[in-house]
Design a protein around this motif. Sequence first.
Motif, PDB file in Angstrom:
ATOM      1  N   SER A 113     -23.393  -7.554 -33.918  1.00 23.20           N
ATOM      2  CA  SER A 113     -24.105  -8.515 -34.752  1.00 23.20           C
ATOM      3  C   SER A 113     -23.259  -9.764 -34.961  1.00 23.20           C
ATOM      4  O   SER A 113     -23.777 -10.849 -35.183  1.00 23.20           O
ATOM      5  CB  SER A 113     -24.533  -7.907 -36.082  1.00 23.20           C
ATOM      6  N   GLY A 117     -25.490 -13.710 -29.543  1.00 20.69           N
ATOM      7  CA  GLY A 117     -26.132 -14.977 -29.850  1.00 20.69           C
ATOM      8  C   GLY A 117     -25.324 -15.709 -30.877  1.00 20.69           C
ATOM      9  O   GLY A 117     -24.246 -16.176 -30.597  1.00 20.69           O
ATOM     10  N   GLU A 118     -25.828 -15.760 -32.076  1.00 22.30           N
ATOM     11  CA  GLU A 118     -25.070 -16.433 -33.092  1.00 22.30           C
ATOM     12  C   GLU A 118     -24.588 -15.419 -34.105  1.00 22.30           C
ATOM     13  O   GLU A 118     -23.999 -14.429 -33.748  1.00 22.30           O
ATOM     14  CB  GLU A 118     -25.917 -17.517 -33.739  1.00 22.30           C
ATOM     15  N   ARG A 120     -26.312 -14.586 -37.487  1.00 21.20           N
ATOM     16  CA  ARG A 120     -27.152 -14.659 -38.673  1.00 21.20           C
ATOM     17  C   ARG A 120     -26.805 -13.585 -39.671  1.00 21.20           C
ATOM     18  O   ARG A 120     -27.027 -13.711 -40.863  1.00 21.20           O
ATOM     19  CB  ARG A 120     -28.607 -14.573 -38.259  1.00 21.20           C
ATOM     20  N   GLU A 121     -26.251 -12.523 -39.150  1.00 19.43           N
ATOM     21  CA  GLU A 121     -25.908 -11.401 -40.025  1.00 19.43           C
ATOM     22  C   GLU A 121     -24.672 -11.721 -40.844  1.00 19.43           C
ATOM     23  O   GLU A 121     -24.565 -11.357 -42.002  1.00 19.43           O
ATOM     24  CB  GLU A 121     -25.675 -10.160 -39.155  1.00 19.43           C
ATOM     25  N   ALA A 122     -23.738 -12.392 -40.212  1.00 17.47           N
ATOM     26  CA  ALA A 122     -22.505 -12.708 -40.906  1.00 17.47           C
ATOM     27  C   ALA A 122     -22.807 -13.663 -42.055  1.00 17.47           C
ATOM     28  O   ALA A 122     -23.814 -14.359 -42.042  1.00 17.47           O
ATOM     29  CB  ALA A 122     -21.514 -13.336 -39.941  1.00 17.47           C
ATOM     30  N   PHE A 124     -21.755 -16.525 -43.017  1.00 19.20           N
ATOM     31  CA  PHE A 124     -22.248 -17.713 -42.320  1.00 19.20           C
ATOM     32  C   PHE A 124     -21.625 -17.624 -40.960  1.00 19.20           C
ATOM     33  O   PHE A 124     -21.773 -16.594 -40.305  1.00 19.20           O
ATOM     34  CB  PHE A 124     -21.929 -19.010 -43.062  1.00 19.20           C
TER      35      PHE A 124
ATOM     36  N   GLN B  28     -33.172 -18.590 -38.476  1.00 14.71           N
ATOM     37  CA  GLN B  28     -32.014 -19.419 -38.777  1.00 14.71           C
ATOM     38  C   GLN B  28     -31.007 -18.723 -39.696  1.00 14.71           C
ATOM     39  O   GLN B  28     -29.808 -18.838 -39.512  1.00 14.71           O
ATOM     40  CB  GLN B  28     -32.469 -20.714 -39.419  1.00 14.71           C
ATOM     41  N   LYS B  29     -31.521 -17.975 -40.662  1.00 17.49           N
ATOM     42  CA  LYS B  29     -30.616 -17.436 -41.677  1.00 17.49           C
ATOM     43  C   LYS B  29     -30.502 -15.931 -41.720  1.00 17.49           C
ATOM     44  O   LYS B  29     -29.666 -15.413 -42.453  1.00 17.49           O
ATOM     45  CB  LYS B  29     -31.081 -17.909 -43.059  1.00 17.49           C
ATOM     46  N   GLY B  30     -31.336 -15.250 -40.990  1.00 21.63           N
ATOM     47  CA  GLY B  30     -31.330 -13.799 -41.120  1.00 21.63           C
ATOM     48  C   GLY B  30     -32.082 -13.388 -42.370  1.00 21.63           C
ATOM     49  O   GLY B  30     -32.370 -14.226 -43.229  1.00 21.63           O
ATOM     50  N   ARG B  33     -30.220 -14.059 -46.132  1.00 27.56           N
ATOM     51  CA  ARG B  33     -29.955 -15.406 -46.606  1.00 27.56           C
ATOM     52  C   ARG B  33     -31.230 -16.247 -46.677  1.00 27.56           C
ATOM     53  O   ARG B  33     -31.248 -17.316 -47.271  1.00 27.56           O
ATOM     54  CB  ARG B  33     -28.904 -16.079 -45.731  1.00 27.56           C
ATOM     55  N   GLU B 121     -29.350  -5.227 -39.983  1.00 26.90           N
ATOM     56  CA  GLU B 121     -29.751  -6.526 -40.513  1.00 26.90           C
ATOM     57  C   GLU B 121     -31.088  -6.423 -41.239  1.00 26.90           C
ATOM     58  O   GLU B 121     -31.310  -7.048 -42.254  1.00 26.90           O
ATOM     59  CB  GLU B 121     -29.856  -7.520 -39.352  1.00 26.90           C
ATOM     60  N   ALA B 175     -29.331 -14.893 -24.671  1.00 23.86           N
ATOM     61  CA  ALA B 175     -28.512 -15.246 -25.831  1.00 23.86           C
ATOM     62  C   ALA B 175     -27.596 -16.409 -25.501  1.00 23.86           C
ATOM     63  O   ALA B 175     -27.493 -17.370 -26.265  1.00 23.86           O
ATOM     64  CB  ALA B 175     -27.686 -14.037 -26.273  1.00 23.86           C
ATOM     65  N   HIS B 179     -27.709 -20.035 -27.131  1.00 23.84           N
ATOM     66  CA  HIS B 179     -26.490 -20.405 -27.815  1.00 23.84           C
ATOM     67  C   HIS B 179     -25.974 -21.767 -27.368  1.00 23.84           C
ATOM     68  O   HIS B 179     -25.587 -22.611 -28.171  1.00 23.84           O
ATOM     69  CB  HIS B 179     -25.445 -19.337 -27.546  1.00 23.84           C
TER      70      HIS B 179
END
Lengths: 209, 209
Positions: A113, A117-118, A120-122, A124, B28-30, B33, B121, B175, B179
């Motif tokens: 996670s 990709g990016e 989103r789970e973290a 930020f 964008q935010k999961g 968030r 998540e 991904a 990215h």
Amino acid sequence: MAERSRRERERERHRREVLEAAEAVFAQKGFYRATVQEIAERAEFAVGTIYTMFESKKAIYYELVQMRAREYTESVRETIRQLTDPREQIRAVVAAKLKFFEENQQFFRIFTSATSGEDREAPFALSEEARKVYADYMRMVSDVFREGIRQKVFVQMNPLLLTLALEGITNSTIAHSIHTGGEKLAEATPERIERLLFGGILARQDPQS
Amino acid sequence: MAERSRRERERERHRREVLEAAEAVFAQKGFYRATVQEIAERAEFAVGTIYTMFESKKAIYYELVQMRAREYTESVRETIRQLTDPREQIRAVVAAKLKFFEENQQFFRIFTSATSGEDREAPFALSEEARKVYADYMRMVSDVFREGIRQKVFVQMNPLLLTLALEGITNSTIAHSIHTGGEKLAEATPERIERLLFGGILARQDPQS
DNA sequence: TTAGAAATTGAATATATATTCAGAATACCA
DNA sequence: TGGTATTCTGAATATATATTCAATTTCTAA
């Protein structure tokens, strides 16, 4: 003086205990559903104590990811360093990866996670530091492919894409294994993955017309 | 009567608008968030209104995942149905997948965190329904491999593993593309993926001794 | 043995945000 | 046009949990 050092060692040990507890909790619940309360209980400290060791929940997460990412990257770096043939290096990387994540299943969940990709789970973005470690890792593997391509061992293709393929295959395999009750990954699986990765999915053209 | 129907259509349209706004925000935010406030603003409704359309934030997330998962699965099912040769079917599945996620980049981010490994998540587990849709999809692709193996077109190997390899390669490629600023995935990429997937990464044994 | 330092504690505080609901706005029909 | 049903609104409520901190316990060294 010797005193100073003993206290420091204690402190270090406690931090590590908290990080390990946090790993279990984060792996199971993800960052947001994990509570500091639960991490504290698992580490057998009071909540307040946790805050004398770490700035914040986020800080725990970051430090954890960074620590393991570094361990992983180092293990792969070492693996590559000990060999010279690109083909064998890739083989070994696959084996090392499976082994590492078999021993660190909890971290695998956090790892994917955090990198897929990016992020989103973290909380930020991943910390700049962890991001670097990961980029480093990708570059390392890409370089092996690059050299292999130069030697005409691997197909002529963007090394990054080959690395992505390697990552993709291994990740989905590990994920599946963990998901379906963590089988003996490190055993039969490396060969199968290598077979696929090296030879592709088409049957060798013996039987077909 | 016709009236009843118009109101219903309106309602449906509003729901869809909310789902689309939610998709953007969740991507964008999961899940955690993302705030209902933000979803509401984006959909141009008041928070309260959202709650007349959906049970809860979770419910929005679930319905969204389910909707897209269904769309995706259907598109793949149709793709497979239109062909008979397993090799071509796989080719087409790759192309369809790249196309779908190129058009639904936002959803890709949700999709991976919802399917990869487990679902830390997601609020808790994915809805039973969505889980089924996904299992369905995996089975569908596995079946193509199975048939291909029977026809000796593909290597003799557990079809599920082949499917995992396919998923892994495509996911990591998508991904990466997203990215690094969403390139033209649907163009050159399917061929490269096919080349890798079918032929593997080893250079054809022409030049080597 | 004890004064002071360091570590630990957990109840209290602060904050963020999901959810509710009484009332306002709007749509519909006679 | 007025009355009713429906939809919409956003401030108020409820809840969960990260973080703080005054008090307590434990450790250290003289």
